[in-house]
Design a protein around this motif. Structure first.
Motif, PDB file in Angstrom:
ATOM      1  N   THR A   1      14.563   2.199  -0.044  1.00 39.03           N
ATOM      2  CA  THR A   1      13.581   3.519  -0.181  1.00 39.03           C
ATOM      3  C   THR A   1      12.780   3.550   1.425  1.00 39.03           C
ATOM      4  OG1 THR A   1      11.741   2.532  -1.174  1.00 39.03           O
ATOM      5  CG2 THR A   1      13.378   3.890  -2.450  1.00 39.03           C
ATOM      6  N   GLN A   2      12.651   2.406   1.897  1.00 36.66           N
ATOM      7  CA  GLN A   2      11.994   2.446   3.359  1.00 36.66           C
ATOM      8  C   GLN A   2      13.263   2.966   4.281  1.00 36.66           C
ATOM      9  OE1 GLN A   2       8.803   2.092   4.384  1.00 36.66           O
ATOM     10  NE2 GLN A   2       9.682   2.908   6.460  1.00 36.66           N
ATOM     11  N   THR A   3      14.327   2.804   4.134  1.00 36.37           N
ATOM     12  CA  THR A   3      15.367   3.166   4.889  1.00 36.37           C
ATOM     13  C   THR A   3      15.622   4.576   4.651  1.00 36.37           C
ATOM     14  OG1 THR A   3      16.472   1.069   4.475  1.00 36.37           O
ATOM     15  CG2 THR A   3      17.913   2.975   5.240  1.00 36.37           C
TER      16      THR A   3
ATOM     17  N   MET B   1      10.375  -1.217  -8.729  1.00 40.18           N
ATOM     18  CA  MET B   1      10.121  -2.733  -8.686  1.00 40.18           C
ATOM     19  C   MET B   1      10.118  -3.395  -7.232  1.00 40.18           C
ATOM     20  SD  MET B   1      12.033  -6.006 -10.263  1.00 40.18           S
ATOM     21  CE  MET B   1      11.332  -5.963 -12.024  1.00 40.18           C
ATOM     22  N   ARG B   2       9.098  -4.026  -6.868  1.00 40.45           N
ATOM     23  CA  ARG B   2       8.933  -4.940  -5.620  1.00 40.45           C
ATOM     24  C   ARG B   2       8.745  -6.405  -6.242  1.00 40.45           C
ATOM     25  NH1 ARG B   2       5.742  -4.062  -0.280  1.00 40.45           N
ATOM     26  NH2 ARG B   2       7.433  -2.627   0.009  1.00 40.45           N
ATOM     27  N   HIS B   3       9.590  -7.260  -5.594  1.00 42.35           N
ATOM     28  CA  HIS B   3       9.670  -8.644  -6.114  1.00 42.35           C
ATOM     29  C   HIS B   3       9.631  -9.706  -4.722  1.00 42.35           C
ATOM     30  CE1 HIS B   3      10.148 -12.235  -8.612  1.00 42.35           C
ATOM     31  NE2 HIS B   3       9.631 -11.285  -9.690  1.00 42.35           N
TER      32      HIS B   3
ATOM     33  N   GLY C   1      12.778  -9.304   8.295  1.00 40.33           N
ATOM     34  CA  GLY C   1      12.346  -7.899   7.846  1.00 40.33           C
ATOM     35  C   GLY C   1      13.465  -7.444   7.219  1.00 40.33           C
ATOM     36  N   ARG C   2      13.100  -7.004   5.922  1.00 43.45           N
ATOM     37  CA  ARG C   2      14.153  -6.386   4.885  1.00 43.45           C
ATOM     38  C   ARG C   2      14.530  -4.859   5.129  1.00 43.45           C
ATOM     39  NH1 ARG C   2       9.898  -7.247   0.076  1.00 43.45           N
ATOM     40  NH2 ARG C   2       8.102  -6.176   0.709  1.00 43.45           N
ATOM     41  N   THR C   3      13.402  -4.271   5.765  1.00 39.96           N
ATOM     42  CA  THR C   3      13.636  -2.986   6.177  1.00 39.96           C
ATOM     43  C   THR C   3      14.470  -2.714   7.370  1.00 39.96           C
ATOM     44  OG1 THR C   3      11.903  -2.786   7.865  1.00 39.96           O
ATOM     45  CG2 THR C   3      11.343  -2.226   5.777  1.00 39.96           C
ATOM     46  N   VAL C   4      14.777  -4.084   8.206  1.00 44.89           N
ATOM     47  CA  VAL C   4      15.680  -3.801   9.341  1.00 44.89           C
ATOM     48  C   VAL C   4      17.015  -3.980   8.696  1.00 44.89           C
ATOM     49  CG1 VAL C   4      16.616  -5.251  11.276  1.00 44.89           C
ATOM     50  CG2 VAL C   4      14.132  -4.884  10.888  1.00 44.89           C
TER      51      VAL C   4
ATOM     52  N   HIS D   1       8.086   2.554  12.838  1.00 42.55           N
ATOM     53  CA  HIS D   1       7.734   1.220  12.364  1.00 42.55           C
ATOM     54  C   HIS D   1       7.336   1.407  10.826  1.00 42.55           C
ATOM     55  CE1 HIS D   1       4.988  -2.227  11.626  1.00 42.55           C
ATOM     56  NE2 HIS D   1       4.849  -2.552  12.864  1.00 42.55           N
ATOM     57  N   PRO D   2       7.743   0.486   9.913  1.00 48.97           N
ATOM     58  CA  PRO D   2       7.697   0.761   8.445  1.00 48.97           C
ATOM     59  C   PRO D   2       6.321   0.524   7.881  1.00 48.97           C
ATOM     60  CG  PRO D   2       8.861  -1.275   8.890  1.00 48.97           C
ATOM     61  CD  PRO D   2       8.482  -0.788  10.408  1.00 48.97           C
ATOM     62  N   LEU D   3       5.465  -0.050   8.866  1.00 46.18           N
ATOM     63  CA  LEU D   3       4.088  -0.390   8.536  1.00 46.18           C
ATOM     64  C   LEU D   3       4.114  -1.260   7.206  1.00 46.18           C
ATOM     65  CD1 LEU D   3       2.424   3.102   8.950  1.00 46.18           C
ATOM     66  CD2 LEU D   3       2.741   1.436  10.877  1.00 46.18           C
ATOM     67  N   PRO D   4       3.045  -2.153   7.119  1.00 45.41           N
ATOM     68  CA  PRO D   4       1.752  -2.040   7.975  1.00 45.41           C
ATOM     69  C   PRO D   4       1.903  -2.694   9.332  1.00 45.41           C
ATOM     70  CG  PRO D   4       1.803  -3.986   6.470  1.00 45.41           C
ATOM     71  CD  PRO D   4       2.898  -3.005   6.179  1.00 45.41           C
TER      72      PRO D   4
ATOM     73  N   THR E   1       8.880  -4.128  14.238  1.00 48.17           N
ATOM     74  CA  THR E   1       8.262  -4.644  12.904  1.00 48.17           C
ATOM     75  C   THR E   1       7.187  -5.587  13.043  1.00 48.17           C
ATOM     76  OG1 THR E   1      10.147  -6.219  13.200  1.00 48.17           O
ATOM     77  CG2 THR E   1      10.806  -4.180  11.957  1.00 48.17           C
ATOM     78  N   ARG E   2       6.652  -5.915  11.918  1.00 51.10           N
ATOM     79  CA  ARG E   2       5.582  -6.843  11.956  1.00 51.10           C
ATOM     80  C   ARG E   2       6.197  -8.237  11.800  1.00 51.10           C
ATOM     81  NH1 ARG E   2       3.455  -9.027   7.112  1.00 51.10           N
ATOM     82  NH2 ARG E   2       4.868  -7.910   5.722  1.00 51.10           N
ATOM     83  N   VAL E   3       5.845  -9.105  12.321  1.00 49.92           N
ATOM     84  CA  VAL E   3       6.328 -10.670  11.900  1.00 49.92           C
ATOM     85  C   VAL E   3       5.840 -10.865  10.584  1.00 49.92           C
ATOM     86  CG1 VAL E   3       6.168 -13.167  12.735  1.00 49.92           C
ATOM     87  CG2 VAL E   3       6.258 -11.344  14.250  1.00 49.92           C
ATOM     88  N   GLN E   4       6.693 -11.057   9.421  1.00 48.00           N
ATOM     89  CA  GLN E   4       6.449 -11.436   8.163  1.00 48.00           C
ATOM     90  C   GLN E   4       5.874 -12.709   7.674  1.00 48.00           C
ATOM     91  OE1 GLN E   4       8.065  -8.582   5.886  1.00 48.00           O
ATOM     92  NE2 GLN E   4       7.635  -7.655   8.097  1.00 48.00           N
ATOM     93  N   ARG E   5       4.650 -12.726   7.873  1.00 47.93           N
ATOM     94  CA  ARG E   5       3.861 -13.894   7.739  1.00 47.93           C
ATOM     95  C   ARG E   5       3.969 -14.474   6.574  1.00 47.93           C
ATOM     96  NH1 ARG E   5      -2.654 -13.895   8.804  1.00 47.93           N
ATOM     97  NH2 ARG E   5      -2.866 -16.173   8.464  1.00 47.93           N
TER      98      ARG E   5
ATOM     99  N   THR F   1       1.011  -1.059  -0.024  1.00 49.41           N
ATOM    100  CA  THR F   1      -0.077  -0.063  -0.027  1.00 49.41           C
ATOM    101  C   THR F   1       0.824   1.191   0.049  1.00 49.41           C
ATOM    102  OG1 THR F   1      -1.404  -1.123   1.239  1.00 49.41           O
ATOM    103  CG2 THR F   1      -1.778   1.116   1.077  1.00 49.41           C
ATOM    104  N   ARG F   2       1.530   1.296   1.036  1.00 49.03           N
ATOM    105  CA  ARG F   2       2.472   2.582   1.278  1.00 49.03           C
ATOM    106  C   ARG F   2       3.449   2.610   0.228  1.00 49.03           C
ATOM    107  NH1 ARG F   2       0.731   1.827   5.746  1.00 49.03           N
ATOM    108  NH2 ARG F   2       1.087  -0.374   4.979  1.00 49.03           N
ATOM    109  N   THR F   3       4.446   1.506  -0.117  1.00 54.39           N
ATOM    110  CA  THR F   3       5.463   1.931  -0.960  1.00 54.39           C
ATOM    111  C   THR F   3       4.861   2.470  -2.469  1.00 54.39           C
ATOM    112  OG1 THR F   3       6.678   0.330   0.456  1.00 54.39           O
ATOM    113  CG2 THR F   3       7.618   0.901  -1.559  1.00 54.39           C
TER     114      THR F   3
HETATM  115  C1  NCD Z   1       7.526  -2.893   4.931  1.00 56.22           C
HETATM  116  C2  NCD Z   1       8.124  -3.967   3.794  1.00 56.22           C
HETATM  117  O1  NCD Z   1       7.231  -4.152   2.727  1.00 56.22           O
HETATM  118  O2  NCD Z   1       9.030  -4.576   3.973  1.00 56.22           O
HETATM  119  N1  NCD Z   1       6.693  -2.253   4.858  1.00 56.22           N
HETATM  120  C3  NCD Z   1       6.789  -1.188   3.757  1.00 56.22           C
HETATM  121  O3  NCD Z   1       7.264  -1.040   2.666  1.00 56.22           O
HETATM  122  N2  NCD Z   1       6.453   0.026   4.309  1.00 56.22           N
HETATM  123  C4  NCD Z   1       7.507  -3.770   6.295  1.00 56.22           C
HETATM  124  C5  NCD Z   1       6.478  -4.930   6.273  1.00 56.22           C
HETATM  125  O4  NCD Z   1       5.686  -5.151   5.198  1.00 56.22           O
HETATM  126  O5  NCD Z   1       6.220  -5.362   7.196  1.00 56.22           O
END
Ligand code: NCD
Length: 307
Positions: A134-136, A103-105, A164-167, A265-268, A227-231, A53-55
């Motif tokens: 870009t989240q960074t 691109m997201r993949h 968690g890739r943002t981490v 928090h990067p959200l969601p 961070t969210r646990v990445q289901r 959504t966000r990105t």
């Molecule tokens: C993050 C992602 O996609 O890695 N969200 C985002 O880009 N804002 C974090 C996440 O999905 O938990």
């Protein structure tokens, strides 16, 4: 491709370039009208093989705010990937229709492959459990505005540090600043991958600790990055269900936190921050969303070579 600059990993930007992007984004916030036509006639393609959504919307909002236009898809099923097309061929095609690609993949390394076959800049908007530069940039913009500096900060990363890739990307970025201390808070099964520890923390001589106890380390933190646990990266649902609520930040758990702590928090968000925390002045995660739009505007201008 020669002479085309992409952004696949945050370390491809020097610290001076990051300062430059933060300065441009800050100027855009102050003078949006001065930027409203910088990308007239330019097209951004958003190729999202994984939900967002966000990105995605923040890239689109960034390009539209610069006067440009956008096209793209938001799921692999609605692209020719569903027919078996390779990333290389998709990108060769889309670079004929656009001036820049986000691109997201789900596969680690896919945006890097794309950049090798594209005639226009490719921005990695998240590749599997690997990176999310870009989240960074968004996180760095937030840190700069909340703290006024990048040096001498103790950052706690809490939750799913494995997937968690943002981490991973933010740890890389922060490892270049003097006095960075990293506190890694996660369940045993979701610890930071050893390649990040070896290649980033140990190689840069960054002071770090690992713990499972958030409350015990809370008083040390200048920044708490939840961070969210990445289901979607789990191999089985049982493990996810067992680990998903490992950490839930509540207003009570902040009792011994610094008064000037910033909660990011990067959200969601799923359950890991209770909504009552949103009212705490230390909660910065919705400001973070706003900064994401402006820093992406700055990045698009930079990669397109527009001043
Ligand atoms: C993050 C992602 O996609 O890695 N969200 C985002 O880009 N804002 C974090 C996440 O999905 O938990």
């Amino acid at each position: 491709m020669e002479n085309v600059r992409s952004l696949i990993d945050i370390l491809e930007l020097s610290v001076e370039e990051i300062d430059g992007l933060v300065a441009t984004a800050t100027d855009i916030i102050a003078n949006p009208a001065a930027y409203a036509h910088k990308c007239d006639g330019r097209i951004l393609a958003t190729l999202f093989f994984e939900p967002s959504t966000r990105t995605r919307l923040s890239f689109e909002s960034a390009m539209l705010s610069l006067g440009g236009q956008v096209l793209g898809f938001s799921e692999a099923a609605s692209s020719s990937a569903a027919k078996g097309e390779s990333v290389a061929d998709t990108v060769r095609t889309v670079s004929c229709y656009s001036d820049i690609i986000a691109m997201r993949h789900p596969k680690e390394g896919a945006p890097l492959v794309a950049s090798m076959h594209s005639t226009v800049p490719v921005i990695n908007a998240g590749d599997g459990g690997h990176n999310h530069p870009t989240q960074t940039l968004t996180d760095l913009m937030t840190i700069h505005h909340e703290k006024g500096r990048f040096e001498n900060l103790t950052i706690g990363f809490c939750g799913d540090l494995k997937f968690g890739r943002t981490v991973h990307s933010l740890i890389s970025a922060m490892s270049r600043y003097r006095g960075t201390r990293i506190v890694l808070i996660s369940p045993e099964e979701l610890k930071l991958p050893s390649y990040v520890k070896k290649e980033v923390l140990q190689r840069c001589g960054i002071e770090y600790i690992q713990t499972t106890d958030l409350e015990a380390v809370m008083p040390q933190l200048d920044i708490l990055y939840m961070t969210r646990v990445q289901r979607e990266r789990f191999f089985n649902e049982e493990d996810y269900l067992r680990l998903k609520d490992s950490y839930i930040l509540t207003a009570e758990k902040l009792w011994n936190a610094k008064e000037d702590l910033s909660i990011l928090h990067p959200l969601p968000r799923v359950n890991e921050i209770s909504v009552a925390v949103d009212r705490d002045p230390r909660a910065a995660y919705f400001k973070q969303v706003r900064y994401g739009r402006y820093i992406r505007m700055a990045l698009i201008l930079k990669l397109l070579g527009i001043n």
